[in-house]
Design a protein around this motif. Structure first.
Motif, short mmCIF file in Angstrom:
data_model
loop_
_atom_site.label_atom_id
_atom_site.label_comp_id
_atom_site.label_asym_id
_atom_site.label_seq_id
_atom_site.Cartn_x
_atom_site.Cartn_y
_atom_site.Cartn_z
N VAL A 192 0.84 -1.20 0.00
CA VAL A 192 0.00 0.00 0.00
C VAL A 192 0.87 1.25 0.00
O VAL A 192 0.60 2.22 -0.73
CB VAL A 192 -0.96 -0.01 1.20
CG1 VAL A 192 -1.65 1.34 1.34
CG2 VAL A 192 -2.01 -1.11 1.04
N ASP A 193 1.92 1.25 0.80
CA ASP A 193 2.82 2.41 0.85
C ASP A 193 3.48 2.66 -0.51
O ASP A 193 3.57 3.80 -0.98
CB ASP A 193 3.89 2.20 1.93
CG ASP A 193 3.36 2.34 3.34
OD1 ASP A 193 2.23 2.84 3.50
OD2 ASP A 193 4.07 1.94 4.28
N SER A 196 0.80 3.85 -3.08
CA SER A 196 0.39 5.23 -2.77
C SER A 196 1.47 6.22 -3.17
O SER A 196 1.18 7.32 -3.68
CB SER A 196 0.09 5.35 -1.27
OG SER A 196 -1.02 4.55 -0.90
N GLY A 197 2.71 5.84 -2.93
CA GLY A 197 3.82 6.71 -3.32
C GLY A 197 3.89 6.93 -4.82
O GLY A 197 4.15 8.05 -5.29
N LEU A 199 1.36 6.74 -6.98
CA LEU A 199 0.25 7.60 -7.39
C LEU A 199 0.48 9.04 -6.97
O LEU A 199 0.20 9.97 -7.73
CB LEU A 199 -1.07 7.08 -6.79
CG LEU A 199 -1.60 5.77 -7.37
CD1 LEU A 199 -2.92 5.40 -6.69
CD2 LEU A 199 -1.81 5.88 -8.88
N GLY A 200 0.99 9.21 -5.75
CA GLY A 200 1.29 10.57 -5.30
C GLY A 200 2.33 11.24 -6.17
O GLY A 200 2.29 12.45 -6.42
N ARG A 206 -5.06 12.20 -2.69
CA ARG A 206 -5.62 11.18 -1.80
C ARG A 206 -5.43 9.76 -2.38
O ARG A 206 -6.40 9.04 -2.62
CB ARG A 206 -7.10 11.43 -1.54
CG ARG A 206 -7.39 12.78 -0.90
CD ARG A 206 -8.87 12.96 -0.66
NE ARG A 206 -9.37 11.95 0.26
CZ ARG A 206 -10.64 11.52 0.28
NH1 ARG A 206 -11.52 12.01 -0.60
NH2 ARG A 206 -11.02 10.60 1.15
N PRO A 207 -4.20 9.36 -2.62
CA PRO A 207 -3.95 8.04 -3.21
C PRO A 207 -4.50 6.89 -2.35
O PRO A 207 -4.92 5.86 -2.90
CB PRO A 207 -2.43 7.97 -3.33
CG PRO A 207 -1.91 8.99 -2.37
CD PRO A 207 -2.94 10.08 -2.37
N GLY A 208 -4.53 7.06 -1.04
CA GLY A 208 -5.07 6.02 -0.18
C GLY A 208 -6.54 5.77 -0.47
O GLY A 208 -7.00 4.61 -0.56
N LEU A 211 -6.94 3.98 -3.86
CA LEU A 211 -6.56 2.58 -3.84
C LEU A 211 -7.46 1.71 -2.97
O LEU A 211 -7.50 0.49 -3.15
CB LEU A 211 -5.11 2.44 -3.32
CG LEU A 211 -4.01 2.92 -4.26
CD1 LEU A 211 -2.68 2.96 -3.52
CD2 LEU A 211 -3.91 1.98 -5.47
N ALA A 212 -8.18 2.33 -2.04
CA ALA A 212 -8.93 1.55 -1.04
C ALA A 212 -9.85 0.49 -1.65
O ALA A 212 -9.79 -0.69 -1.26
CB ALA A 212 -9.71 2.48 -0.12
#
Length: 242
Positions: A192-193, A196-197, A199-200, A206-208, A211-212
């Motif tokens: 996830v990290d 998210s990185g 996408l950021g 708000r990549p989290g 992805l959720a």
């Protein structure tokens, strides 16, 4: 000692994210929280929020006051603490001693057992925030339980009272169980990290949140493939914490 079928005086050693929540859950089930031993500022703040009105006491006094001692401390600290308390003679015959470390069964509690205490190893298969949010999440959460066969129903009953579902893990299998838990937490967090990185890095806000749904559905699909795998029958039996 109180009747095992009734309410117990529960003492908490270690008000980490796991311990404070489990003690609060036991309190919500009607048990009396007799005291908590906490040292760090974060633990003291957590104890005040999750266990309001419960006195903060030295470890030996928590043990002396309690019929069930909940040891929610880092795994590496378990053996020296249990042995040190045994040397002072505070463990009591018939007293329940329960630890929450994934890697150990009840052998680590042998010094307390030799003093007549009843050893239980209970590990919740959940990632904790240390807040009241976790109390609702406990409902239906699986708990790995290891104990001598005659007292296994006690450990299972305590799990059910906290809202969980117990399953039995043999003493010899605790290291493999702990590895499985660590693998699940470490890999899911790292993936996830990393995603998210990425996408950021391309400007996605708000990549989290983005992805959720993907991560949840992918994990749920993967889990479903293993839901009826070998050993499921045992489920019917049933982080460091700081």
């Amino acid at each position: 000692m109180a009747d095992r079928a009734g309410r117990l005086g529960v003492g908490l050693i270690g008000a980490g994210k796991v311990g404070a929540v489990l003690a609060s859950a036991l309190g919500g089930a009607g048990h009396a929280i007799t005291g908590v031993a906490a040292v760090s500022e974060a633990s003291l703040t957590r104890a005040d929020a999750m266990l309001p009105g419960v006195p903060v006491l030295p470890i030996p006094e928590v043990v002396e006051r309690s019929e069930l001692v909940l040891l929610a401390i880092p795994a590496d600290e378990l053996e020296p603490l249990v042995a040190g308390l045994a040397a002072t003679g505070v463990w009591q015959p018939g007293q329940l001693v329960l630890h929450t470390a994934a890697r150990y069964g009840t052998d680590v509690l042998d010094p307390a057992r030799r003093a007549g205490a009843i050893p239980l190893a209970v590990h919740p298969v959940m990632s904790f925030t240390g807040t009241s949010i976790d109390l609702a999440r406990l409902a239906g959460t699986w708990f790995a339980v290891t104990s001598p066969a005659p007292v296994l129903p006690i450990a299972q009953a305590l799990v059910v009272e906290m809202g969980g579902e117990p399953f039995v893990v043999a003493e010899a299998d605790r290291p493999a169980y702990a590895e499985a838990i660590d693998t699940a937490v470490s890999f899911s967090t790292a993936i996830v990290d990393q995603a998210s990185g990425l996408l950021g890095g391309i400007g996605v806000g708000r990549p989290g949140a983005v992805l959720a749904p993907l991560v949840r559905s992918a994990v749920e699909n993967a889990l479903a493939r293993h839901d009826a795998g070998p050993g499921v029958e045992g489920f019917a039996d049933s982080d460091g914490p700081e």
